[in-house]
Scaffold this motif. Structure first.
Motif, PDB file in Angstrom:
ATOM      1  N   PRO A  72      -2.903  -8.247 -15.424  1.00 43.27           N
ATOM      2  CA  PRO A  72      -2.494  -8.878 -14.156  1.00 43.27           C
ATOM      3  C   PRO A  72      -1.428  -8.036 -13.454  1.00 43.27           C
ATOM      4  O   PRO A  72      -0.366  -7.773 -14.014  1.00 43.27           O
ATOM      5  CB  PRO A  72      -1.912 -10.224 -14.603  1.00 43.27           C
ATOM      6  CG  PRO A  72      -2.476 -10.464 -15.961  1.00 43.27           C
ATOM      7  CD  PRO A  72      -2.647  -9.117 -16.587  1.00 43.27           C
ATOM      8  N   SER A  73      -1.720  -7.611 -12.233  1.00 38.43           N
ATOM      9  CA  SER A  73      -0.830  -6.687 -11.525  1.00 38.43           C
ATOM     10  C   SER A  73      -0.753  -7.023 -10.047  1.00 38.43           C
ATOM     11  O   SER A  73      -1.702  -7.555  -9.473  1.00 38.43           O
ATOM     12  CB  SER A  73      -1.336  -5.239 -11.680  1.00 38.43           C
ATOM     13  OG  SER A  73      -1.511  -4.908 -13.040  1.00 38.43           O
ATOM     14  N   ILE A  74       0.386  -6.692  -9.440  1.00 39.82           N
ATOM     15  CA  ILE A  74       0.539  -6.840  -7.997  1.00 39.82           C
ATOM     16  C   ILE A  74       1.275  -5.618  -7.452  1.00 39.82           C
ATOM     17  O   ILE A  74       2.002  -4.937  -8.182  1.00 39.82           O
ATOM     18  CB  ILE A  74       1.306  -8.121  -7.607  1.00 39.82           C
ATOM     19  CG1 ILE A  74       2.702  -8.135  -8.260  1.00 39.82           C
ATOM     20  CG2 ILE A  74       0.516  -9.363  -7.970  1.00 39.82           C
ATOM     21  CD1 ILE A  74       3.576  -9.293  -7.781  1.00 39.82           C
ATOM     22  N   PHE A  75       1.089  -5.352  -6.172  1.00 46.40           N
ATOM     23  CA  PHE A  75       1.772  -4.237  -5.517  1.00 46.40           C
ATOM     24  C   PHE A  75       2.969  -4.767  -4.732  1.00 46.40           C
ATOM     25  O   PHE A  75       2.898  -5.815  -4.092  1.00 46.40           O
ATOM     26  CB  PHE A  75       0.831  -3.507  -4.574  1.00 46.40           C
ATOM     27  CG  PHE A  75       1.525  -2.527  -3.667  1.00 46.40           C
ATOM     28  CD1 PHE A  75       2.038  -1.337  -4.168  1.00 46.40           C
ATOM     29  CD2 PHE A  75       1.695  -2.812  -2.314  1.00 46.40           C
ATOM     30  CE1 PHE A  75       2.701  -0.431  -3.334  1.00 46.40           C
ATOM     31  CE2 PHE A  75       2.344  -1.922  -1.483  1.00 46.40           C
ATOM     32  CZ  PHE A  75       2.847  -0.732  -1.997  1.00 46.40           C
ATOM     33  N   MET A  76       4.065  -4.022  -4.778  1.00 43.92           N
ATOM     34  CA  MET A  76       5.245  -4.340  -3.979  1.00 43.92           C
ATOM     35  C   MET A  76       5.752  -3.043  -3.355  1.00 43.92           C
ATOM     36  O   MET A  76       6.091  -2.092  -4.064  1.00 43.92           O
ATOM     37  CB  MET A  76       6.347  -4.948  -4.861  1.00 43.92           C
ATOM     38  CG  MET A  76       7.635  -5.255  -4.100  1.00 43.92           C
ATOM     39  SD  MET A  76       8.928  -5.930  -5.191  1.00 43.92           S
ATOM     40  CE  MET A  76       9.326  -4.479  -6.202  1.00 43.92           C
ATOM     41  N   HIS A  77       5.778  -2.982  -2.036  1.00 41.65           N
ATOM     42  CA  HIS A  77       6.272  -1.781  -1.358  1.00 41.65           C
ATOM     43  C   HIS A  77       7.784  -1.694  -1.564  1.00 41.65           C
ATOM     44  O   HIS A  77       8.508  -2.681  -1.382  1.00 41.65           O
ATOM     45  CB  HIS A  77       5.932  -1.831   0.127  1.00 41.65           C
ATOM     46  CG  HIS A  77       6.032  -0.505   0.800  1.00 41.65           C
ATOM     47  ND1 HIS A  77       7.248   0.052   1.158  1.00 41.65           N
ATOM     48  CD2 HIS A  77       5.074   0.386   1.175  1.00 41.65           C
ATOM     49  CE1 HIS A  77       7.035   1.219   1.728  1.00 41.65           C
ATOM     50  NE2 HIS A  77       5.714   1.451   1.755  1.00 41.65           N
ATOM     51  N   ALA A  78       8.236  -0.523  -1.941  1.00 39.25           N
ATOM     52  CA  ALA A  78       9.660  -0.363  -2.268  1.00 39.25           C
ATOM     53  C   ALA A  78      10.569  -0.669  -1.082  1.00 39.25           C
ATOM     54  O   ALA A  78      11.648  -1.259  -1.237  1.00 39.25           O
ATOM     55  CB  ALA A  78       9.918   1.059  -2.777  1.00 39.25           C
ATOM     56  N   ALA A  79      10.156  -0.297   0.128  1.00 33.20           N
ATOM     57  CA  ALA A  79      10.977  -0.568   1.302  1.00 33.20           C
ATOM     58  C   ALA A  79      11.029  -2.058   1.605  1.00 33.20           C
ATOM     59  O   ALA A  79      12.085  -2.606   1.964  1.00 33.20           O
ATOM     60  CB  ALA A  79      10.431   0.198   2.505  1.00 33.20           C
ATOM     61  N   ASP A  80       9.896  -2.738   1.446  1.00 38.40           N
ATOM     62  CA  ASP A  80       9.860  -4.177   1.697  1.00 38.40           C
ATOM     63  C   ASP A  80      10.644  -4.940   0.627  1.00 38.40           C
ATOM     64  O   ASP A  80      11.182  -6.022   0.891  1.00 38.40           O
ATOM     65  CB  ASP A  80       8.415  -4.674   1.725  1.00 38.40           C
ATOM     66  CG  ASP A  80       7.648  -4.143   2.931  1.00 38.40           C
ATOM     67  OD1 ASP A  80       8.297  -3.809   3.932  1.00 38.40           O
ATOM     68  OD2 ASP A  80       6.410  -4.063   2.848  1.00 38.40           O
TER      69      ASP A  80
END
Length: 322
Positions: A72-80
């Motif tokens: 189970p994985s999700i993406f998170m933009h570092a700037a956001d």
């Protein structure tokens, strides 16, 4: 426009540099890589993958691969993340930070904040002596000496090795979990890929006619059966209804070349013996492989030595398997 090298040479040089870079990172698969895999296997939360710029694009790809293979994985933009998205991180999560330099300002600001959430951290970097490597729990080293472009600026080799390391991580997790083709099919039910994994011959053959003739039948009668059923073939059975042969359009052509008069010919005199079959309940992709291996257009479906159906290559084409 004048090039110092021809286009083919440039392309080949690029691929060779990237291939060499992937080979070079094999030596960095170490104890920390193994500890990373074990940590992820034991996590109760999700693997959050973050990055900025090209690393964010690679992060999205790694997330997609991990999700499709059971992690189970999700993406998170570092700037956001530093503008509100950090709220998605839970203490049971693990955060994988991707950065070529390991010194990107957004990542340097993010890591201390991640520590405050209680989440474990992993760094995927191309520089061992960097902020990320010094402040995360585990380090995945994807060291590159140079990019593939002549100015050593465009992210090419570095993004390639990062993606390759992500694949190494995903496949290691997949095999450690004992993730099977059936598990894979659960996450890929749509499209040709999904059908290759779950579609069985039983899902297809009942739609087809079932041309069967007896081995003692005359050829002229059998031809009528083949024409009526429109599959270009008929299964030939004995008195016990057991399969003994097949009569196809090809057998018909060969018969006409040898016999001017076939009014008295029996089907068992011109049929093909020991035809290729597949058991009821088998996957359709195996049927396709059988057809390709033996260069044939149809298979007879059997159950307990009895003919139950026909599968034609056109059926697999219509289903999108090919």
């Amino acid at each position: 426009m004048k090039l110092q090298k021809n286009i083919q040479t440039i392309a080949k040089d690029t691929l060779l540099k990237e291939a060499e870079a992937i080979q070079n990172i094999v030596k960095f698969i170490d104890d920390d890589f193994e500890r990373t895999v074990l940590e992820i296997l034991q996590m109760k939360g999700r693997l959050v993958v973050t990055g900025i710029g090209k690393s964010a694009i690679i992060a999205n790809k790694i997330v997609a691969t991990l999700n499709s293979t059971g992690t189970p994985s999700i993406f998170m933009h570092a700037a956001d993340a530093i503008h509100g998205d950090l709220g998605m991180i839970q203490p049971d999560d693990i955060v994988l930070c991707i950065s070529k330099s390991g010194n990107t300002e957004e990542i340097k600001l993010l890591i201390p904040l991640l520590k405050q959430t209680g989440a474990k951290t992993i760094g995927l970097v191309s520089n061992e002596d960097c902020f990320v490597a010094k402040h995360v729990d585990h380090v995945l080293k994807a060291i590159v000496s140079e990019e593939a472009d002549p100015n050593n600026l465009a992210p090419t080799t570095s993004t390639t090795v990062h993606m390759a390391m992500g694949d190494a991580l995903a496949v290691s997790l997949l095999q450690a979990r004992g993730f099977t083709a059936q598990d894979f099919a659960k996450f890929h039910p749509g499209g040709a890929l999904g059908k290759r994994l779950y579609l069985k011959v039983d899902d297809i053959y009942p739609k087809n006619e079932l041309p069967i003739v007896n081995q003692d039948d005359l050829v002229k009668d059998s031809i009528l059966t083949i024409s009526k059923k429109r599959l270009g073939a008929a299964a030939v059975v004995n008195e016990k209804d057991e399969l003994v042969g097949i009569f196809t359009d090809g057998d018909l052509r060969r018969m006409l070349e040898k016999h001017d008069n076939f009014s008295a010919l029996r089907i068992d005199q011109v049929m093909t013996k020991n035809p290729k079959t597949i058991e009821k309940g088998e996957y359709a992709i195996r049927a396709l492989n059988e057809m390709r291996e033996h260069d044939i257009n149809q298979l007879i479906i059997i159950e307990n030595k009895k003919v139950v159906g026909f599968l034609h290559i056109s059926d697999l084409i219509n289903e999108g398997i090919i």
